[in-house]
Enzyme design. Structure first.
Site, PDB file in Angstrom:
ATOM      1  N   GLU A   1      -1.306  -9.096   3.416  1.00 25.88           N
ATOM      2  CA  GLU A   1      -1.187  -9.721   4.744  1.00 25.88           C
ATOM      3  C   GLU A   1      -2.536 -10.176   5.298  1.00 25.88           C
ATOM      4  O   GLU A   1      -2.599 -11.074   6.122  1.00 25.88           O
ATOM      5  CB  GLU A   1      -0.486  -8.776   5.730  1.00 25.88           C
ATOM      6  CG  GLU A   1      -1.258  -7.533   6.170  1.00 25.88           C
ATOM      7  CD  GLU A   1      -1.063  -6.333   5.245  1.00 25.88           C
ATOM      8  OE1 GLU A   1      -0.801  -6.546   4.038  1.00 25.88           O
ATOM      9  OE2 GLU A   1      -1.213  -5.195   5.721  1.00 25.88           O
TER      10      GLU A   1
ATOM     11  N   HIS B   1      -3.354  -4.960   0.530  1.00 23.54           N
ATOM     12  CA  HIS B   1      -2.788  -5.532   1.767  1.00 23.54           C
ATOM     13  C   HIS B   1      -2.827  -7.062   1.714  1.00 23.54           C
ATOM     14  O   HIS B   1      -3.758  -7.674   2.248  1.00 23.54           O
ATOM     15  CB  HIS B   1      -3.585  -5.052   2.975  1.00 23.54           C
ATOM     16  CG  HIS B   1      -3.374  -3.607   3.290  1.00 23.54           C
ATOM     17  ND1 HIS B   1      -2.400  -3.166   4.148  1.00 23.54           N
ATOM     18  CD2 HIS B   1      -3.994  -2.505   2.821  1.00 23.54           C
ATOM     19  CE1 HIS B   1      -2.431  -1.854   4.219  1.00 23.54           C
ATOM     20  NE2 HIS B   1      -3.398  -1.421   3.422  1.00 23.54           N
TER      21      HIS B   1
ATOM     22  N   CYS C   1       0.828  -1.200   0.000  1.00 18.19           N
ATOM     23  CA  CYS C   1       0.000   0.000   0.000  1.00 18.19           C
ATOM     24  C   CYS C   1       0.869   1.259   0.000  1.00 18.19           C
ATOM     25  O   CYS C   1       1.421   1.612  -1.035  1.00 18.19           O
ATOM     26  CB  CYS C   1      -0.975  -0.056   1.170  1.00 18.19           C
ATOM     27  SG  CYS C   1      -2.473   0.857   0.834  1.00 18.19           S
TER      28      CYS C   1
HETATM   29  N1  GLN Z   1      -1.979   6.622   3.049  1.00 18.51           N
HETATM   30  C1  GLN Z   1      -2.063   5.938   1.807  1.00 18.51           C
HETATM   31  C2  GLN Z   1      -3.413   6.114   1.152  1.00 18.51           C
HETATM   32  O1  GLN Z   1      -4.354   6.470   1.796  1.00 18.51           O
HETATM   33  C3  GLN Z   1      -1.751   4.469   1.975  1.00 18.51           C
HETATM   34  C4  GLN Z   1      -2.689   3.768   2.869  1.00 18.51           C
HETATM   35  C5  GLN Z   1      -2.183   2.451   3.362  1.00 18.51           C
HETATM   36  O2  GLN Z   1      -0.982   2.195   3.312  1.00 18.51           O
HETATM   37  N2  GLN Z   1      -3.050   1.619   3.886  1.00 18.51           N
HETATM   38  O3  GLN Z   1      -3.576   5.869  -0.024  1.00 18.51           O
END
Ligand code: GLN
Length: 530
Positions: free
Chosen positions: A500, A498, A374
């Site tokens: 994970e 994600h 992400c």
């Molecule tokens: N802050 C970033 C976004 O909102 C990444 C979010 C995250 O890593 N879950 O796109």
């Protein structure tokens, strides 16, 4: 009809009710019963999405895009089942439902009260759509909490509604050991069970968290005061790994206690998958060092699923994974000099962002295996834009500073509620043939879970690809880059999602498995060089 197991906790919080619930479920599954799990949290937030990881640990995301309590992660991982928005229910959500119903006039002029309106709504959630043999329901908080009262009242009523023989109450407590008198004290447990009884709930089994196994005398004493057979008092001793807990329960005949309570036939369970993990833990295996460059390290649970996924990939690769927590806010590249792989996890806000970008730069330049999750993908894109493509002021719209935003907001991520504008839950991703991503996943269409607001600007694709960063995963409509990788690098991959959240202790997750394999290879190379 399903049978219900309610897990409550007393004396203190953080007794590990989630793992206890998942472990009881695992024992039932090991005898062939189907199990579902649910978590009820008395707090007033509508969902945990708005709670800071600094306070509450990780926010777990379900396939259907709900931001939930991290205990749902235990249920999915231990039990291999899929959780959804109705499996994480907070007090706030119940009141919200009831108050909205009141405004709509659903109560036809009645006085709206905690009982029956709030308790009925809670019971609806407890009993909703279940076609499994068992539903394990964990009630968050500690017995005696003001906001928890209505939850206890509702589970009491529920047991009365469906028949006491179809419901089991398991209560977790604490028996502290007093060094000075050399004694294990049972009084807090007695008082907690009494408090539960004041709410009309008789515990059928106690899991007493203690530093050592309870003696027969201690069990007899607890049983006598707490009104249950001594054999239904279990020692919940500390273990060095949560996957040993189902085995510890098995050894103390927890299934037999449940079977006796529900009138199930005796059965031997197949606990092989837990034994396999136990054997792995004690095996003398090579260690692979992974640098995680993040910022929520003061909270042990903030990177829960990530730590789990790395552990699972270690099992798959027959190595022990050692995580080095590297604080992005005081980033110094020296901290990465001894690691075999670098991982930049998800995160929000500007703190530590330049450190994370520098970690991606380091991995790219020094050919160290890199995995970005992400925000970890976004920083890899920013590094590449600045240092390879030549967009020297490249940045993300999230960081609020004047920059050329290579990571930007997409206007159509809209949702009316508080989590607003986040892309949440599972989305399909198409994988480009012939890429590392295809090799890792072994397929051209995957589904991964998201929780973010910003996206890589897809119009940069051609320019980036010419310079060596490939967009190897895209949303089916081709508008949202989902995976990037570097052409001329041993292993550099990052996803906008994600992974994970979908890793399993029994088979890992393809991306983590491949990342750890690459880190192992890198560590072997490093050894050959010296
Ligand atoms: N802050 C970033 C976004 O909102 C990444 C979010 C995250 O890593 N879950 O796109």
């Amino acid at each position: 009809m399903a049978k219900y197991i309610f897990i409550t906790g007393g004396v203190v919080s953080s007794l590990g009710k989630g793992v206890a619930a998942a472990s009881c479920g695992a024992l039932l599954q090991s005898r062939g019963y189907s199990v579902h799990a649910r978590k009820f949290d008395p707090y007033l937030n509508i969902d945990p999405g708005t709670m800071s990881p600094f306070q509450h640990g990780e926010v777990y995301v379900t396939n259907d895009g709900f931001e939930t309590d991290l205990d749902l992660g235990y249920y999915e991982r231990f039990l291999g089942i899929q959780m959804s928005r109705n499996d994480s229910v907070s007090g706030g959500r119940i009141y919200w439902d009831v108050l909205n119903a009141e405004r709509r006039g659903d109560y036809l002029g009645a006085t709206v009260q905690m009982i029956p309106h709030v308790s009925n709504k809670l019971k609806e959630y407890i009993g909703a759509n279940t076609d499994t043999d068992f539903v394990v329901c964990e009630v968050g908080g500690t017995v005696g909490d003001i906001e928890g009262k209505i939850f206890l009242e509702s589970i009491r009523q529920f047991a009365n509604d469906v028949g006491r023989q179809n419901v089991m109450f398991i209560h977790l407590t604490l028996a502290p050991y007093l060094e000075t008198s050399g004694e294990l004290k049972t009084k807090p447990t007695q008082m907690s069970v009494r408090e539960l009884l004041e709410n009309g709930i008789q515990a059928d089994m106690l899991i007493v968290r203690t530093p050592r196994m309870l003696t027969a005398d201690e069990k007899a004493k607890i049983g006598m005061f707490c009104n249950l057979p001594a054999k239904n008092v279990i020692s919940g001793i500390d273990v060095d790994n949560i996957y040993k807990i189902p085995l510890a329960y098995e050894a103390q005949h927890v299934f037999d206690i449940m079977a006796q309570h529900f009138g199930l036939p005796n059965a031997t369970g197949n606990m092989d998958k837990f034994h396999k993990i136990e054997n792995y833990l004690s095996a003398d295996l090579p260690v692979v060092n992974i640098g995680v460059v993040g910022k929520y390290f003061d909270v042990p649970d903030a990177y829960k699923s990530l730590n789990e996924a790395l552990f699972h990939a270690g099992i798959q690769n027959n190595v022990h994974v050692k995580i080095h927590k590297i604080n992005a806010e005081q980033f110094n590249p020296d901290a990465l000099s001894g690691v075999d792989g670098i991982l930049v996890p998800g995160g929000f806000g500007t703190r530590g962002i330049e450190g994370k970008i520098a970690a991606a730069t380091y991995a790219r330049e020094k050919c160290v295996p890199y995995m970005g999750i992400c925000l970890g993908m976004q920083v890899a894109v920013i590094d590449f834009a600045r240092n390879v493509v030549g967009i020297s002021d490249a940045g993300s719209a999230e960081f609020g500073k004047a920059c050329t935003p290579v990571i930007n907001i997409m206007a159509d991520h809209d949702s009316a509620d508080m989590g607003g504008t986040l892309r949440l839950g599972a989305y399909p991703c198409m994988i480009k043939p012939g890429t590392l991503a295809e090799k890792i996943y072994g397929t051209q269409q995957i589904s991964e879970r998201h929780r973010h607001r910003y996206e890589m600007d897809v119009s940069l694709s051609d320019e980036f690809e010419k310079c060596g960063m490939i967009i190897s995963g895209l949303s089916p409509d081709g508008r949202l880059p989902e995976i990037v990788e570097l052409k001329n690098h041993p292993f550099f991959i990052a996803g906008q999602f994600h992974p994970e959240f979908q890793s399993s202790p029994y088979k890992g997750h393809p991306m983590f498995n491949a990342f750890i394999a690459a880190a192992v290879k890198n560590s072997l190379c490093a050894k050959n060089k010296v």
